[in-house]
Design an enzyme around this catalytic site. Structure first.
Site, PDB file in Angstrom:
ATOM      1  N   PRO A 142      -3.684   4.673  -2.390  1.00 52.59           N
ATOM      2  CG  PRO A 142      -5.099   2.991  -3.340  1.00 52.59           C
ATOM      3  CD  PRO A 142      -4.736   4.369  -3.503  1.00 52.59           C
ATOM      4  CG  MET A 143       0.778   2.920  -0.880  1.00 52.65           C
ATOM      5  SD  MET A 143       2.289   3.615  -0.575  1.00 52.65           S
ATOM      6  CE  MET A 143       1.466   5.314   0.267  1.00 52.65           C
ATOM      7  CB  CYS A 151      -3.583  -5.302  -6.353  1.00 54.42           C
ATOM      8  SG  CYS A 151      -2.408  -5.950  -5.191  1.00 54.42           S
ATOM      9  CG  ASN A 161      -0.606   6.150  -8.686  1.00 57.30           C
ATOM     10  OD1 ASN A 161      -0.650   4.788  -9.080  1.00 57.30           O
ATOM     11  ND2 ASN A 161       0.048   6.756  -7.788  1.00 57.30           N
ATOM     12  N   GLY A 162       1.953   7.099 -10.573  1.00 56.15           N
ATOM     13  CA  GLY A 162       3.198   6.574 -10.717  1.00 56.15           C
ATOM     14  C   GLY A 162       4.337   7.505 -10.747  1.00 56.15           C
ATOM     15  N   GLY A 211       1.952   7.884  -4.174  1.00 62.94           N
ATOM     16  CA  GLY A 211       2.255   6.700  -3.345  1.00 62.94           C
ATOM     17  C   GLY A 211       3.672   6.672  -2.717  1.00 62.94           C
TER      18      GLY A 211
HETATM   19  C1  LIG Z   1       3.425  -0.792  -0.028  1.00 60.26           C
HETATM   20  C2  LIG Z   1       2.570  -0.481  -1.102  1.00 60.26           C
HETATM   21  C3  LIG Z   1       1.288  -0.903  -0.904  1.00 60.26           C
HETATM   22  C4  LIG Z   1       0.189  -0.725  -1.830  1.00 60.26           C
HETATM   23  N1  LIG Z   1      -1.160  -1.172  -1.862  1.00 60.26           N
HETATM   24  C5  LIG Z   1      -2.121  -0.746  -2.526  1.00 60.26           C
HETATM   25  C6  LIG Z   1      -3.518  -0.976  -2.439  1.00 60.26           C
HETATM   26  O1  LIG Z   1      -3.752  -1.504  -1.464  1.00 60.26           O
HETATM   27  N2  LIG Z   1      -4.451  -0.663  -3.310  1.00 60.26           N
HETATM   28  C7  LIG Z   1      -3.835  -0.305  -4.699  1.00 60.26           C
HETATM   29  O2  LIG Z   1      -4.801   0.189  -5.403  1.00 60.26           O
HETATM   30  N3  LIG Z   1      -2.600   0.045  -4.827  1.00 60.26           N
HETATM   31  C8  LIG Z   1      -1.671  -0.138  -3.851  1.00 60.26           C
HETATM   32  N4  LIG Z   1      -0.239   0.196  -4.190  1.00 60.26           N
HETATM   33  C9  LIG Z   1      -0.150   0.806  -5.353  1.00 60.26           C
HETATM   34  C10 LIG Z   1      -0.161   2.310  -5.269  1.00 60.26           C
HETATM   35  O3  LIG Z   1      -1.281   2.778  -4.813  1.00 60.26           O
HETATM   36  C11 LIG Z   1       0.367   3.036  -6.468  1.00 60.26           C
HETATM   37  O4  LIG Z   1      -0.334   2.655  -7.525  1.00 60.26           O
HETATM   38  C12 LIG Z   1       1.891   2.729  -6.839  1.00 60.26           C
HETATM   39  O5  LIG Z   1       2.668   2.670  -5.832  1.00 60.26           O
HETATM   40  C13 LIG Z   1       2.376   3.965  -7.772  1.00 60.26           C
HETATM   41  O6  LIG Z   1       2.567   5.151  -7.558  1.00 60.26           O
HETATM   42  P1  LIG Z   1       3.965   5.673  -6.655  1.00 60.26           P
HETATM   43  O7  LIG Z   1       4.779   5.561  -7.839  1.00 60.26           O
HETATM   44  O8  LIG Z   1       3.256   7.020  -6.488  1.00 60.26           O
HETATM   45  O9  LIG Z   1       4.281   4.978  -5.653  1.00 60.26           O
HETATM   46  C14 LIG Z   1       0.562  -0.101  -2.972  1.00 60.26           C
HETATM   47  C15 LIG Z   1       1.986   0.532  -3.410  1.00 60.26           C
HETATM   48  C16 LIG Z   1       2.752   0.059  -2.207  1.00 60.26           C
HETATM   49  C17 LIG Z   1       4.270   0.402  -2.464  1.00 60.26           C
END
Ligand SMILES: Cc1cc2nc3c(=O)[nH]c(=O)nc-3n(C[C@H](O)[C@H](O)[C@H](O)COP(=O)(O)O)c2cc1C
Length: 322
Positions: A11-12, A99, A197-198, A221
């Site tokens: 989710p983003m 979050c 995740n991450g 993400g």
């Molecule tokens: C622009 C943005 C918006 C995000 N919004 C949410 C969200 O609405 N809910 C959530 O659980 N995590 C949110 N995240 C966190 C991501 O889901 C994820 O946990 C985090 O980016 C790490 O994963 P990645 O390294 O693959 O990006 C958001 C991250 C980004 C960059």
């Protein structure tokens, strides 16, 4: 590592709306997750209010979508979960416990719940009771220390069907590297599926992370921004195949198609503005991208943007892989 790990879109907020989720599912994501939605907001917003209409829209042809809710009140969370799951649009409900943004944690929601396990348990229990389908949690390693082990045991006891763990604490925000050792440890503690995740930005990252942790799958993400091909690339790499890179022309045509689907949904005026960040992500790394980005940000119609993008790749060598 399981035979077929789940490869999902994380989710983003501001990103994982219906057009982007549709694109990612068409390009191989096993499931996607909506932007986080306020439980209280979704219960009190008038049905005509655009913000919630847009947030809860699911496009025809999308693959499986989870709706993600945030909130700190078990009653509101359960009512919102029942309301949204009851629409039949979603395969399940995900609870946001990760979050780190102050406007979310300030109200006791998001990663703040990692500090208030009793409230977190109350939310999980209430949502579990309200939804006759999968209920999942997305969380971080802890607030400022590694408290996830107790937390995931509790989540399993409360009947959660799956847990996604971002390998950082709230205090870390996005600094440092996601801790896959910690996720591997968590995976050993519970029997329900754990998704890592991450920091999965490339197919090789995904293979390494899945091998390292033994997780049931992962959520991508930031790696999917401008790169919905990553899902298929990860799946190919897991089969020991070479991940195919799209050509520049394919990237630009996908970006234009993405914009068209946004315009069909929200209208061109919104699409021109909202797609700017996506265009920047799609062309990132191409020679001259910064100049093109500035230009695109000054254009007022999608036809003008499409012309600029096509002219750009023609000059850059459209058949070259991105
Ligand atoms: C622009 C943005 C918006 C995000 N919004 C949410 C969200 O609405 N809910 C959530 O659980 N995590 C949110 N995240 C966190 C991501 O889901 C994820 O946990 C985090 O980016 C790490 O994963 P990645 O390294 O693959 O990006 C958001 C991250 C980004 C960059």
């Amino acid at each position: 590592m399981p035979d077929k790990p789940l490869i999902a879109l994380a989710p983003m907020a501001g990103v994982t709306d219906a057009p982007f989720r549709l694109l990612c599912s068409q390009k191989g994501a096993d499931f996607t997750v909506s932007e986080m939605i306020s439980a209280q907001g979704c219960l009190t917003a008038p049905p005509s209010q655009n913000a919630y209409r847009f947030l809860t829209h699911v496009e025809k042809g999308e693959g499986p979508v989870y709706v993600q809710l945030f909130g700190a009140d078990p009653v509101f969370m359960a009512q919102a979960a029942a309301k949204l799951y009851g629409t039949g649009r979603y395969i399940g409900v995900d609870i946001n416990m990760g979050c780190p943004a102050h406007k979310i944690t300030g109200g006791g929601a998001g990663s703040c719940l990692l500090q208030t396990p009793e409230t977190a348990a109350g939310i999980m229990r209430a949502v579990r009771k309200a939804v006759n389908g999968p209920v999942t949690v997305k969380m971080r390693l802890g607030w400022d220390s590694f408290t996830a082990p107790q937390f995931v045991r509790m989540a399993q006891n409360e009947g959660m069907d799956m847990i996604t763990v971002h390998g950082r604490t709230k205090v870390q925000q996005y600094a440092g590297k996601a801790d896959w050792d910690a996720i591997a440890h968590i995976k050993q503690i519970v029997t329900i599926p754990v998704l890592l995740n991450g920091d999965v930005f490339a197919a090789e990252d995904a293979v390494a992370a899945l091998r390292h942790t033994g997780c049931a799958g992962l959520m991508v993400g930031r790696g999917a921004l401008g790169n919905p091909w990553l899902f298929a690339q990860i799946k190919a790499a897991l089969q020991g195949e070479n991940a195919k890179r799209p050509s520049r022309t394919e990237v630009v045509e996908t970006a234009i198609g993405h914009a068209d689907s946004m315009a069909a949904w929200k209208g061109e005026r919104h699409a021109v503005i909202e797609m700017r960040k996506h265009f920047a992500w799609y062309i990132k790394g191409m020679h001259g991208a910064a100049r093109l980005r500035t230009r695109i940000n000054q254009l007022g119609t999608l036809a003008q943007v499409a012309d600029a993008l096509r002219a750009f790749v023609l000059e850059a060598g459209g058949d070259e892989p991105h």
